[in-house]
Motif scaffolding. Structure first.
Motif, short mmCIF file in Angstrom:
data_model
loop_
_atom_site.label_atom_id
_atom_site.label_comp_id
_atom_site.label_asym_id
_atom_site.label_seq_id
_atom_site.Cartn_x
_atom_site.Cartn_y
_atom_site.Cartn_z
N ARG A 111 35.32 -6.02 -11.44
CA ARG A 111 35.94 -5.58 -12.52
C ARG A 111 37.15 -6.23 -12.84
O ARG A 111 37.64 -6.36 -13.99
N ALA A 112 37.98 -6.23 -11.91
CA ALA A 112 39.13 -7.05 -11.98
C ALA A 112 39.16 -8.24 -12.35
O ALA A 112 40.28 -8.81 -13.32
N HIS A 113 38.41 -9.07 -12.09
CA HIS A 113 38.10 -10.58 -12.21
C HIS A 113 37.54 -10.66 -13.72
O HIS A 113 37.87 -11.85 -14.29
N PHE A 114 36.55 -9.91 -13.93
CA PHE A 114 35.65 -10.37 -15.23
C PHE A 114 35.94 -9.00 -16.29
O PHE A 114 35.41 -8.22 -16.15
N ALA A 115 36.59 -9.74 -17.42
CA ALA A 115 37.08 -8.67 -18.51
C ALA A 115 35.48 -8.01 -19.05
O ALA A 115 35.62 -6.83 -19.67
N THR A 116 34.50 -8.92 -19.22
CA THR A 116 33.26 -8.68 -19.82
C THR A 116 32.01 -7.96 -18.87
O THR A 116 31.16 -7.90 -19.24
N LEU A 117 32.56 -7.59 -17.59
CA LEU A 117 31.52 -7.04 -16.78
C LEU A 117 30.84 -5.66 -17.31
O LEU A 117 31.65 -4.74 -17.86
N VAL A 118 29.59 -5.67 -17.21
CA VAL A 118 28.70 -4.53 -17.36
C VAL A 118 27.96 -4.37 -15.99
O VAL A 118 27.00 -5.12 -15.87
N PRO A 119 28.33 -3.12 -15.37
CA PRO A 119 27.54 -2.96 -14.08
C PRO A 119 26.08 -2.49 -14.55
O PRO A 119 25.73 -1.75 -15.52
N VAL A 120 24.95 -2.99 -13.58
CA VAL A 120 23.71 -2.49 -14.04
C VAL A 120 23.20 -1.99 -12.60
O VAL A 120 23.06 -2.75 -11.53
N PHE A 121 22.85 -0.60 -12.41
CA PHE A 121 22.69 -0.07 -11.23
C PHE A 121 21.05 0.07 -11.11
O PHE A 121 20.31 0.65 -11.82
N VAL A 122 20.49 -0.83 -10.12
CA VAL A 122 18.96 -0.78 -9.78
C VAL A 122 18.71 0.46 -8.53
O VAL A 122 19.57 0.21 -7.82
N THR A 123 17.99 1.59 -9.01
CA THR A 123 17.87 2.31 -7.73
C THR A 123 16.43 2.77 -7.41
O THR A 123 15.58 2.36 -8.44
N ALA A 124 16.13 3.26 -6.65
CA ALA A 124 14.86 3.90 -6.17
C ALA A 124 14.75 4.87 -5.42
O ALA A 124 15.99 5.28 -4.82
N SER A 125 14.03 5.81 -5.31
CA SER A 125 14.00 7.08 -4.51
C SER A 125 14.20 6.60 -2.87
O SER A 125 13.63 5.75 -2.51
N PRO A 126 14.45 7.57 -2.10
CA PRO A 126 14.80 7.27 -0.70
C PRO A 126 13.53 6.86 0.13
O PRO A 126 13.55 5.92 0.79
N ASP A 127 12.57 7.42 -0.40
CA ASP A 127 11.07 7.13 0.37
C ASP A 127 10.72 5.73 -0.11
O ASP A 127 10.21 4.87 0.93
N VAL A 128 10.86 5.33 -1.42
CA VAL A 128 10.52 4.08 -1.57
C VAL A 128 11.46 2.96 -1.27
O VAL A 128 11.11 1.78 -0.48
N LEU A 129 12.85 3.50 -0.89
CA LEU A 129 13.72 2.68 -0.16
C LEU A 129 13.38 2.21 1.01
O LEU A 129 13.38 1.18 1.65
N ALA A 130 13.02 3.39 1.72
CA ALA A 130 12.56 3.26 3.45
C ALA A 130 11.38 2.46 3.14
O ALA A 130 11.47 1.66 4.39
N GLU A 131 10.38 2.61 2.51
CA GLU A 131 9.17 1.95 2.83
C GLU A 131 9.63 0.15 2.54
O GLU A 131 9.07 -0.63 3.10
N ARG A 132 10.34 0.05 1.46
CA ARG A 132 10.63 -1.33 1.09
C ARG A 132 11.38 -1.97 2.39
O ARG A 132 10.99 -3.24 2.87
N LEU A 133 12.55 -1.33 2.89
CA LEU A 133 13.09 -1.95 3.71
C LEU A 133 12.58 -2.13 5.19
O LEU A 133 12.78 -3.22 5.65
N ALA A 134 11.50 -1.10 5.49
CA ALA A 134 10.55 -1.34 6.44
C ALA A 134 9.68 -2.51 6.36
O ALA A 134 9.58 -3.45 7.35
N LYS A 135 9.22 -2.60 5.08
CA LYS A 135 8.34 -3.72 4.99
C LYS A 135 8.63 -5.36 5.02
O LYS A 135 8.45 -6.13 5.32
N ARG A 136 10.26 -5.15 4.56
CA ARG A 136 10.87 -6.73 4.61
C ARG A 136 11.12 -7.05 6.05
O ARG A 136 11.48 -8.16 6.19
N GLY A 137 11.20 -6.31 7.14
CA GLY A 137 11.60 -6.42 8.30
C GLY A 137 12.85 -7.13 8.81
O GLY A 137 12.70 -7.94 9.78
#
Length: 183
Positions: A111-137
């Motif tokens: 934010r301090a470096h880029f005046a035109t920054l727009v944050p995009v927050f990608v999220t998922a439920s805790p169960d989906v996150l846990a499953e994906r993290l386990a799968k990627r190994g």
């Protein structure tokens, strides 16, 4: 002198396992040839580690580039160093939009470096996150538990565009595409 309006820096953030890399790849495919560019990250992670297409650097290479001003933004997270090339500043100045796979921890510096920054927050439920993290190994159970706790403790900034990515990747990719194409 440049009379163009600077481009927007779309800073994509979210917890590990939310699907940021997948959504970015899907949007990138649909935006080929547009005025939206996708920055590669320079990471001290082997190229064959899976996940995003990145430029793999050794710690020594990363530090040398960082010391010489080759990065517009650099940060450390989870034992790795990440950088976004200085060319991003030129692209924005020319009025091009730029998508960066960022980091929640690096958001204040970005934010301090880029005046035109727009944050995009990608999220998922805790169960989906846990499953994906386990799968990627890439992490053991202890590391996954730590990542899930960090994800639960983070509140996205009020100006963030939020994409819930619990379902099919195509749905999340379409949401990111719509946002980036301002459709």
């Amino acid at each position: 002198m440049n009379d163009k309006t600077p481009g927007t820096l779309w800073f994509v953030i979210g917890p590990s396992g939310a699907g940021k890399d997948t959504l970015i790849a899907l949007a990138r495919e649909r935006l080929q040839g547009s005025d939206t560019l996708f920055a590669h990250r320079y990471i001290t992670r082997p190229a064959d580690a899976g996940g995003e297409n990145h430029v793999a650097l050794s710690n020594a290479e990363f530090c040398a580039r960082e010391c010489r001003g080759s990065f517009a933004l650099a940060w450390r997270r989870n034992g790795l160093a990440y950088g976004v090339g200085a060319e991003v500043c030129d692209w924005l100045e020319k009025g091009l939009d730029v998508v960066v796979n960022g980091s929640r921890a690096a958001l204040p510096a970005a934010r301090a470096h880029f005046a035109t920054l727009v944050p995009v927050f990608v999220t998922a439920s805790p169960d989906v996150l846990a499953e994906r993290l386990a799968k990627r190994g890439r992490e053991d159970e202890v590391a996954i538990t730590k990542r899930l706790a960090e994800a639960g403790a983070f509140t996205p900034p009020c100006d963030a565009r939020v994409i819930a990515n619990d379902g099919a990747p195509e749905a999340g990719g379409a949401a990111l595409f719509a946002l980036l194409s301002r459709g």
